[in-house]
Design a protein around this motif. Structure first.
Motif, PDB file in Angstrom:
ATOM      1  N   THR A 192      -3.978   9.495   0.438  1.00 33.19           N
ATOM      2  CA  THR A 192      -3.139   9.407  -0.755  1.00 33.19           C
ATOM      3  C   THR A 192      -3.220   7.988  -1.305  1.00 33.19           C
ATOM      4  O   THR A 192      -3.893   7.112  -0.748  1.00 33.19           O
ATOM      5  CB  THR A 192      -1.669   9.730  -0.417  1.00 33.19           C
ATOM      6  OG1 THR A 192      -1.122   8.637   0.361  1.00 33.19           O
ATOM      7  CG2 THR A 192      -1.542  11.025   0.370  1.00 33.19           C
ATOM      8  N   ALA A 193      -2.490   7.764  -2.400  1.00 31.43           N
ATOM      9  CA  ALA A 193      -2.417   6.418  -2.961  1.00 31.43           C
ATOM     10  C   ALA A 193      -1.827   5.429  -1.959  1.00 31.43           C
ATOM     11  O   ALA A 193      -2.087   4.225  -2.047  1.00 31.43           O
ATOM     12  CB  ALA A 193      -1.581   6.429  -4.245  1.00 31.43           C
ATOM     13  N   LEU A 194      -1.039   5.943  -1.018  1.00 33.78           N
ATOM     14  CA  LEU A 194      -0.480   5.045  -0.005  1.00 33.78           C
ATOM     15  C   LEU A 194      -1.590   4.447   0.849  1.00 33.78           C
ATOM     16  O   LEU A 194      -1.513   3.284   1.264  1.00 33.78           O
ATOM     17  CB  LEU A 194       0.522   5.797   0.873  1.00 33.78           C
ATOM     18  CG  LEU A 194       1.649   6.564   0.180  1.00 33.78           C
ATOM     19  CD1 LEU A 194       2.689   6.983   1.203  1.00 33.78           C
ATOM     20  CD2 LEU A 194       2.271   5.750  -0.937  1.00 33.78           C
ATOM     21  N   HIS A 195      -2.619   5.234   1.119  1.00 34.94           N
ATOM     22  CA  HIS A 195      -3.748   4.714   1.890  1.00 34.94           C
ATOM     23  C   HIS A 195      -4.581   3.744   1.059  1.00 34.94           C
ATOM     24  O   HIS A 195      -5.107   2.758   1.586  1.00 34.94           O
ATOM     25  CB  HIS A 195      -4.608   5.875   2.391  1.00 34.94           C
ATOM     26  CG  HIS A 195      -3.849   6.853   3.225  1.00 34.94           C
ATOM     27  ND1 HIS A 195      -3.366   8.029   2.704  1.00 34.94           N
ATOM     28  CD2 HIS A 195      -3.460   6.821   4.520  1.00 34.94           C
ATOM     29  CE1 HIS A 195      -2.723   8.691   3.654  1.00 34.94           C
ATOM     30  NE2 HIS A 195      -2.759   7.976   4.761  1.00 34.94           N
ATOM     31  N   GLU A 196      -4.685   4.011  -0.245  1.00 30.19           N
ATOM     32  CA  GLU A 196      -5.384   3.082  -1.124  1.00 30.19           C
ATOM     33  C   GLU A 196      -4.640   1.746  -1.178  1.00 30.19           C
ATOM     34  O   GLU A 196      -5.264   0.674  -1.207  1.00 30.19           O
ATOM     35  CB  GLU A 196      -5.506   3.685  -2.525  1.00 30.19           C
ATOM     36  CG  GLU A 196      -6.378   4.927  -2.590  1.00 30.19           C
ATOM     37  CD  GLU A 196      -6.367   5.558  -3.969  1.00 30.19           C
ATOM     38  OE1 GLU A 196      -6.048   4.842  -4.950  1.00 30.19           O
ATOM     39  OE2 GLU A 196      -6.673   6.758  -4.077  1.00 30.19           O
ATOM     40  N   LEU A 197      -3.320   1.796  -1.186  1.00 28.27           N
ATOM     41  CA  LEU A 197      -2.531   0.560  -1.136  1.00 28.27           C
ATOM     42  C   LEU A 197      -2.765  -0.170   0.179  1.00 28.27           C
ATOM     43  O   LEU A 197      -2.913  -1.397   0.208  1.00 28.27           O
ATOM     44  CB  LEU A 197      -1.045   0.876  -1.321  1.00 28.27           C
ATOM     45  CG  LEU A 197      -0.630   1.263  -2.743  1.00 28.27           C
ATOM     46  CD1 LEU A 197       0.748   1.903  -2.750  1.00 28.27           C
ATOM     47  CD2 LEU A 197      -0.652   0.034  -3.658  1.00 28.27           C
ATOM     48  N   ALA A 198      -2.809   0.592   1.275  1.00 24.94           N
ATOM     49  CA  ALA A 198      -3.075  -0.031   2.577  1.00 24.94           C
ATOM     50  C   ALA A 198      -4.428  -0.726   2.585  1.00 24.94           C
ATOM     51  O   ALA A 198      -4.585  -1.795   3.172  1.00 24.94           O
ATOM     52  CB  ALA A 198      -2.994   1.016   3.685  1.00 24.94           C
ATOM     53  N   ASP A 199      -5.416  -0.126   1.917  1.00 28.86           N
ATOM     54  CA  ASP A 199      -6.736  -0.749   1.818  1.00 28.86           C
ATOM     55  C   ASP A 199      -6.659  -2.112   1.138  1.00 28.86           C
ATOM     56  O   ASP A 199      -7.477  -3.003   1.405  1.00 28.86           O
ATOM     57  CB  ASP A 199      -7.701   0.141   1.026  1.00 28.86           C
ATOM     58  CG  ASP A 199      -8.090   1.401   1.784  1.00 28.86           C
ATOM     59  OD1 ASP A 199      -7.936   1.432   3.019  1.00 28.86           O
ATOM     60  OD2 ASP A 199      -8.560   2.356   1.126  1.00 28.86           O
ATOM     61  N   GLN A 200      -5.681  -2.267   0.235  1.00 27.91           N
ATOM     62  CA  GLN A 200      -5.509  -3.526  -0.496  1.00 27.91           C
ATOM     63  C   GLN A 200      -4.580  -4.501   0.224  1.00 27.91           C
ATOM     64  O   GLN A 200      -4.271  -5.564  -0.307  1.00 27.91           O
ATOM     65  CB  GLN A 200      -4.952  -3.235  -1.892  1.00 27.91           C
ATOM     66  CG  GLN A 200      -5.856  -2.385  -2.766  1.00 27.91           C
ATOM     67  CD  GLN A 200      -7.166  -3.062  -3.088  1.00 27.91           C
ATOM     68  OE1 GLN A 200      -7.233  -4.277  -3.239  1.00 27.91           O
ATOM     69  NE2 GLN A 200      -8.234  -2.278  -3.192  1.00 27.91           N
TER      70      GLN A 200
END
Length: 381
Positions: free
Chosen positions: A14-22
């Motif tokens: 999810t977008a939460l994982h994309e945020l974690a990537d950042q």
């Protein structure tokens, strides 16, 4: 500077994982006993939530709905404890259990995430010594390494933050609005680490976040801009909160690149991450993920109410770091606000005063709710 917040392993990104990537850790601003018992909290973790914060209003709502707390309230009534002691027992039970649910995240991220926060009675915000003693009592009672003790960043709170950290207790510093106060918070953190080191404590076991409030800044500034009413003023609506937070991140980068910090880092210390709090958008004219997509930067936490979390998962577009290249524009926003007659210092001073008052009223609501529930289950004669 960066600590890794290794991405959760789950079947659906999810977008939460994309945020974690950042480098952004997403935490949920909600906790109640049914969430823990029914597996909803574990489900949030599967979706990418890496930590959780609590507040008295959330507890009060949960207590007044359903029967999840009845058995413990009846037991407390039989023991004829005070309302304050009952609140302590009820909230520490939930937070301890939540710490256990988040323990795998804590282990997987090396202690960076999997954190659960509980706050010191806000009525003590002007009493440094009482704040420290309560923090120590909460830490001992819950007895979990992934706990954060929330202490407000009042003038009296700063030395309490230092003294609590010096005891080896991890702290979530809350209620930060101004850049000057934020610098004071970071200094309190470094001083606490230095004192902890003098006492022979392991600095690598101490963590902290600094909760910088966002949407409340826009709410207050926008109100003043509407009163001014000029085209120049109205064009600045919805910009102050993000600008203020971006300048806070600039201060974070400055402080955690100094020789003073490096000396502590060499002994195992971790940075005090900025945490974006109050990220629910209050103006329906603004994008509901405004305080998520515009505040993406490494080494940060974004703690979201459920509504913002769901909006982020549903339609947030994460485009990478939206903070570190925007400092000049952020400063221009504050300069332009001053030019149209909005006093930054007046805004942030008022927000801190109101914030402390809201915390105290929220705590009283929790006390009243617990007292009402306990009255249904009177103790022994």
């Amino acid at each position: 500077m960066s600590d890794s917040n290794a991405n959760p392993t789950t079947t659906t990104r999810t977008a939460l994982h994309e945020l974690a990537d950042q480098g952004v850790s997403v935490w949920l601003d909600d906790l109640n006993r049914p969430m823990i018992a029914d597996g909803d909290l574990a489900a949030y973790i599967d979706r990418g939530v890496l930590g959780i914060t609590t507040n008295p209003t959330i507890f009060a709502t949960a207590l007044s709905e359903g029967e999840a707390y009845t058995d413990q309230i009846e037991s407390l009534g039989m023991d004829t404890v005070s309302t304050d002691e009952a609140v302590f027992a009820l909230t520490t039970t939930d937070v301890r259990d939540a710490c256990d649910v988040f323990a795998p995240v804590f282990q997987r991220t090396g202690g960076l995430d999997g954190r659960v926060s509980i706050e010191v009675d806000p009525r003590l915000s002007a009493d440094t010594a009482a704040t420290v003693e309560t923090a120590k009592r909460l830490w001992a009672e819950i007895d979990r390494p992934n706990l954060f003790i929330k202490i407000p960043a009042t003038v009296e709170g700063l030395p309490a933050i230092t003294q609590t950290l010096a005891e080896g207790i991890s702290v979530n510093v809350t209620l930060i609005f101004s850049l000057d106060r934020y610098r004071g918070v970071m200094n309190a953190y470094l001083t606490g680490l230095e004192q902890a080191r003098e006492r022979g404590r392991d600095l690598s076991s101490i963590r902290s976040v600094a909760s910088f409030f966002v949407s409340r800044v826009d709410s207050e500034v926008d109100k003043r801009l509407d009163q001014i009413g000029t085209d120049e003023a109205l064009a600045l609506r919805g910009k102050a909160g993000v600008a203020n937070a971006r300048l806070a991140y600039q201060a974070f980068e400055e402080v955690f690149s100094t020789p003073r910090w490096q000396n502590l880092a060499d002994d195992g210390a971790h940075v005090q991450r900025p945490l974006w709090a109050s990220t629910g958008v209050k103006n329906p004219d603004y994008p509901d993920t405004l305080y998520v997509t515009e505040l993406v930067a490494p080494d940060t936490v974004n703690t979201m109410p459920d509504k913002t979390l769901e909006a982020t998962i549903d339609h947030a577009e994460i485009t990478g770091d939206t903070v570190t290249g925007a400092y000049d524009d952020a400063q221009k926003v504050l300069d332009d606000l001053a030019a149209v007659g909005v006093s930054y210092s007046d805004v942030v001073d008022l927000l801190e005063e109101e914030g402390v008052d809201k915390f105290e009223k929220s705590w009283q609501e929790l006390l009243d709710t617990v007292a009402a529930e306990m009255s249904k289950h009177p103790g022994r004669a």
